[in-house]
Design a protein around this motif. Sequence first.
Motif, PDB file in Angstrom:
ATOM      1  N   GLY A 142       0.778  -1.223   0.000  1.00 55.13           N
ATOM      2  CA  GLY A 142       0.000   0.000   0.000  1.00 55.13           C
ATOM      3  C   GLY A 142       0.814   1.280   0.000  1.00 55.13           C
ATOM      4  O   GLY A 142       0.253   2.360  -0.152  1.00 55.13           O
ATOM      5  N   ASN A 143       2.119   1.194   0.150  1.00 53.66           N
ATOM      6  CA  ASN A 143       2.957   2.395   0.161  1.00 53.66           C
ATOM      7  C   ASN A 143       3.176   2.889  -1.259  1.00 53.66           C
ATOM      8  O   ASN A 143       3.419   2.094  -2.164  1.00 53.66           O
ATOM      9  N   ALA A 144       3.122   4.209  -1.448  1.00 49.82           N
ATOM     10  CA  ALA A 144       3.260   4.787  -2.786  1.00 49.82           C
ATOM     11  C   ALA A 144       4.462   5.725  -2.927  1.00 49.82           C
ATOM     12  O   ALA A 144       4.535   6.494  -3.890  1.00 49.82           O
ATOM     13  N   THR A 145       5.403   5.692  -1.996  1.00 48.23           N
ATOM     14  CA  THR A 145       6.578   6.563  -2.096  1.00 48.23           C
ATOM     15  C   THR A 145       7.306   6.287  -3.403  1.00 48.23           C
ATOM     16  O   THR A 145       7.633   5.136  -3.700  1.00 48.23           O
ATOM     17  N   PRO A 146       7.573   7.325  -4.200  1.00 44.34           N
ATOM     18  CA  PRO A 146       8.268   7.100  -5.468  1.00 44.34           C
ATOM     19  C   PRO A 146       9.716   6.663  -5.265  1.00 44.34           C
ATOM     20  O   PRO A 146      10.411   7.155  -4.378  1.00 44.34           O
ATOM     21  N   VAL A 147      10.143   5.729  -6.110  1.00 50.41           N
ATOM     22  CA  VAL A 147      11.530   5.261  -6.153  1.00 50.41           C
ATOM     23  C   VAL A 147      11.993   5.452  -7.589  1.00 50.41           C
ATOM     24  O   VAL A 147      11.366   4.951  -8.518  1.00 50.41           O
TER      25      VAL A 147
END
Length: 145
Positions: A98-103
């Motif tokens: 569920g995490n959406a932090t961009p990489v």
Amino acid sequence: MTTRILFVCLGNICRSPTAEGVFRTLAPDTETDSCGTSDWHVGEPPYAEMQRAALARGYDLSDLRARQFTPHDFTRFDLIVAMDASNLDAIEARRPTGNATPVRLFTDYAPEAGMDHVPDPYYTRDFDGTLDLIEKAARGLKSSL
């Protein structure tokens, strides 16, 4: 609101601490950190030859210490920047559901360099070439914020 950026390589002794050092100089109001996907060098300072090359250009890395990437980093940072595809894959493998932090790859911010990764100077011994690429990518990243 301060942007929080994490730079990630394999051992956190060459590429990612240098990227952190360069970026914190270019964008001092940005919160930065660096780490490695491995635990090989936890607690160690950046590699001495990398520190010398960086210091020759005005980047002091002496206060940095290696640490390992953790899933908690996804919630601590607004952007995670990987030095190569292998690091990116290792980061994504630890992404919490569920995490959406961009990489992103660091070289995405320097398309004019024609590189798909930041070469590891620990192996290539090209500390100045790595610094050239990191400086280009850091300028590109800063302009994207």
